[in-house]
Design an enzyme around this catalytic site. Structure first.
Site, short mmCIF file in Angstrom:
data_model
loop_
_atom_site.label_atom_id
_atom_site.label_comp_id
_atom_site.label_asym_id
_atom_site.label_seq_id
_atom_site.Cartn_x
_atom_site.Cartn_y
_atom_site.Cartn_z
N LYS A 108 0.83 -1.22 0.00
CA LYS A 108 0.00 0.00 0.00
C LYS A 108 0.86 1.26 0.00
O LYS A 108 0.66 2.17 -0.79
CB LYS A 108 -0.95 0.02 1.21
CG LYS A 108 -1.89 -1.16 1.29
CD LYS A 108 -2.84 -1.06 2.48
CE LYS A 108 -2.16 -1.06 3.84
NZ LYS A 108 -1.45 -2.33 4.17
N ARG A 146 -9.85 1.21 8.67
CA ARG A 146 -9.42 -0.15 8.98
C ARG A 146 -10.44 -0.91 9.79
O ARG A 146 -10.19 -2.06 10.15
CB ARG A 146 -8.15 -0.04 9.83
CG ARG A 146 -6.88 -0.53 9.18
CD ARG A 146 -5.83 -0.35 10.24
NE ARG A 146 -4.62 -1.04 10.04
CZ ARG A 146 -3.59 -0.58 9.35
NH1 ARG A 146 -3.67 0.53 8.69
NH2 ARG A 146 -2.48 -1.26 9.31
N ARG A 197 11.89 -5.43 4.76
CA ARG A 197 11.56 -4.02 4.48
C ARG A 197 12.48 -3.05 5.23
O ARG A 197 12.82 -3.24 6.38
CB ARG A 197 10.12 -3.74 4.90
CG ARG A 197 9.81 -2.23 4.86
CD ARG A 197 8.35 -1.94 4.93
NE ARG A 197 7.73 -2.31 6.17
CZ ARG A 197 6.43 -2.18 6.40
NH1 ARG A 197 5.64 -1.72 5.47
NH2 ARG A 197 5.95 -2.54 7.57
N ARG A 240 11.20 -1.23 10.90
CA ARG A 240 10.12 -0.88 11.83
C ARG A 240 10.04 -1.89 12.97
O ARG A 240 10.20 -3.09 12.77
CB ARG A 240 8.78 -0.84 11.08
CG ARG A 240 8.49 0.53 10.51
CD ARG A 240 7.32 0.57 9.56
NE ARG A 240 6.11 -0.09 10.03
CZ ARG A 240 4.98 -0.14 9.33
NH1 ARG A 240 4.91 0.44 8.14
NH2 ARG A 240 3.92 -0.77 9.81
N ARG A 278 -0.43 -8.75 13.35
CA ARG A 278 -1.01 -7.72 12.47
C ARG A 278 -1.86 -8.36 11.38
O ARG A 278 -2.91 -7.83 11.03
CB ARG A 278 0.12 -6.88 11.84
CG ARG A 278 0.70 -5.86 12.83
CD ARG A 278 2.04 -5.33 12.38
NE ARG A 278 2.01 -4.72 11.07
CZ ARG A 278 3.08 -4.56 10.29
NH1 ARG A 278 4.26 -4.97 10.72
NH2 ARG A 278 2.98 -3.98 9.14
P1 AP5 Z 1 4.77 -1.62 1.84
O1 AP5 Z 1 4.43 -0.77 0.66
O2 AP5 Z 1 5.53 -1.01 2.95
O3 AP5 Z 1 3.45 -2.37 2.36
P2 AP5 Z 1 2.18 -1.80 3.17
O4 AP5 Z 1 0.97 -2.43 2.57
O5 AP5 Z 1 2.23 -0.31 3.23
O6 AP5 Z 1 2.46 -2.47 4.55
P3 AP5 Z 1 2.42 -1.85 6.04
O7 AP5 Z 1 3.16 -2.80 6.91
O8 AP5 Z 1 2.86 -0.43 6.05
O9 AP5 Z 1 0.93 -1.92 6.30
P4 AP5 Z 1 0.25 -1.86 7.66
O10 AP5 Z 1 -1.14 -1.69 7.20
O11 AP5 Z 1 0.49 -3.01 8.54
O12 AP5 Z 1 1.01 -0.67 8.42
P5 AP5 Z 1 0.57 0.81 8.80
O13 AP5 Z 1 1.76 1.65 8.82
O14 AP5 Z 1 -0.60 1.22 7.98
O15 AP5 Z 1 5.58 -2.90 1.25
C1 AP5 Z 1 6.09 -3.88 2.12
C2 AP5 Z 1 7.44 -4.39 1.57
O16 AP5 Z 1 7.22 -5.07 0.34
C3 AP5 Z 1 8.46 -3.28 1.26
O17 AP5 Z 1 9.72 -3.74 1.62
C4 AP5 Z 1 8.35 -3.11 -0.27
O18 AP5 Z 1 9.58 -2.69 -0.85
C5 AP5 Z 1 7.98 -4.52 -0.72
N1 AP5 Z 1 7.09 -4.53 -1.89
C6 AP5 Z 1 6.00 -3.74 -2.11
N2 AP5 Z 1 5.40 -4.07 -3.27
C7 AP5 Z 1 6.11 -5.12 -3.79
C8 AP5 Z 1 5.97 -5.93 -4.97
N3 AP5 Z 1 4.97 -5.72 -5.85
N4 AP5 Z 1 6.88 -6.91 -5.17
C9 AP5 Z 1 7.89 -7.14 -4.28
N5 AP5 Z 1 8.06 -6.42 -3.15
C10 AP5 Z 1 7.17 -5.42 -2.89
O19 AP5 Z 1 0.04 0.59 10.28
C11 AP5 Z 1 0.92 0.29 11.33
C12 AP5 Z 1 0.17 0.25 12.66
O20 AP5 Z 1 -0.40 1.55 12.93
C13 AP5 Z 1 -1.03 -0.70 12.73
O21 AP5 Z 1 -0.62 -2.01 13.06
C14 AP5 Z 1 -1.87 -0.05 13.82
O22 AP5 Z 1 -1.34 -0.31 15.09
C15 AP5 Z 1 -1.67 1.43 13.54
N6 AP5 Z 1 -2.68 1.95 12.63
C16 AP5 Z 1 -2.46 2.47 11.38
N7 AP5 Z 1 -3.62 2.84 10.81
C17 AP5 Z 1 -4.60 2.55 11.71
C18 AP5 Z 1 -6.01 2.68 11.68
N8 AP5 Z 1 -6.64 3.20 10.61
N9 AP5 Z 1 -6.70 2.29 12.77
C19 AP5 Z 1 -6.09 1.79 13.85
N10 AP5 Z 1 -4.74 1.61 13.93
C20 AP5 Z 1 -4.01 2.00 12.87
MG MG Z 2 2.51 1.13 4.78
#
Ligand code: AP5
Ligand code: MG
Length: 216
Positions: free
Chosen positions: A15, A90, A129, A162, A173
């Protein structure tokens, strides 16, 4: 025209990677709730302190504080034409709150690209990552390496791993995603705005599929 895009999909599916590219292509601001929480943690705010305790355990931050934070972000001038939301909503409660907020200024969620991949792929992506300190750009040591190890290609800042990318936290997660966020798939499908995208393709192919949806 107002355009709001919600990127939906499990942790590690890509994402954030795609949001950075698509935001640049469409001119829409990238609004990531995870990045907003990490910024609060970096700045040692009260919200950051609260969020950290949930994030480190792989749990969701409570709806009320999350909704308030995103509402404030969407009220900023750069979101006047819309936004590309990553990681929000979410939960069904967050989705309802977003719908009501957008309706209050005659907007709505226009597209929900839903990116998919198997759990095995998610785990391998998260374990390699590296994230940029300054603006949250993401790299992968094998799949998308930076030109220089440990340094962000885009802004030269330090890359770090991270805290919530530890294997136990990743498992939690993914479980939390399945329990609390996956209901949004049906929620948006019923509204006719869900577009499924195969996230196992290359980064470039996923971008092309996403642009085909949002530039329609
Ligand atoms: P990346 O693009 O970083 O993936 P992502 O989908 O953004 O994954 P996240 O871990 O950031 O998602 P998340 O939803 O768990 O975390 P968030 O920060 O939102 O890609 C991942 C890896 O793959 C990278 O190394 C990239 O290079 C590689 N890659 C990407 N595409 C590829 C491809 N096509 N082929 C090969 N490799 C690829 O949330 C973190 C925490 O914050 C949550 O756990 C929660 O505690 C809190 N939080 C955030 N939002 C909320 C909410 N709305 N409500 C409540 N709590 C929340
Ligand atoms: Mg992300």
């Amino acid at each position: 025209m107002l355009t709001f895009i919600v990127l939906l999909g499990p942790p590690g599916v890509g994402k954030g990677t795609q949001a950075k590219i698509v935001a640049e292509r469409t001119g829409l601001p990238h609004v990531s709730s995870g990045d907003l929480f990490r910024e609060n943690i970096k700045n040692k705010t009260k919200l950051g302190q609260l969020a950290q305790s949930y994030m480190n355990n792989g749990e969701l931050v409570p709806d009320d504080v999350t909704i308030a934070m995103v509402r404030e972000r969407l009220a900023q001038q750069d979101c006047a034409k819309g936004a590309l939301l990553d990681g929000f909503p979410r939960t069904p409660t967050q989705a309802e709150a977003l719908g009501n907020l957008l309706a209050s200024f005659s907007g709505r969620v226009n597209y929900v690209p839903y990116i998919t991949a198997s759990e095995e792929i998610l785990v391998s992506r998260l374990s390699g990552r590296w994230t940029c300190r300054e603006q949250g750009h993401v790299f992968h040591e094998k799949f998308n390496p930076p030109k220089q190890a440990g340094i962000c290609d885009h802004d030269g800042s330090e890359l770090y791993q991270r805290d919530d990318d530890k294997s136990d936290t990743v498992k939690r997660r993914i479980q939390v995603y399945l329990e609390q966020t996956a209901p949004l798939i049906t929620y948006y499908r019923e509204r006719g705005i869900l577009f499924e995208i195969d996230g196992t393709q290359s980064i470039e192919q996923v971008t092309a599929a996403l642009l085909a949806v949002v530039e329609k």
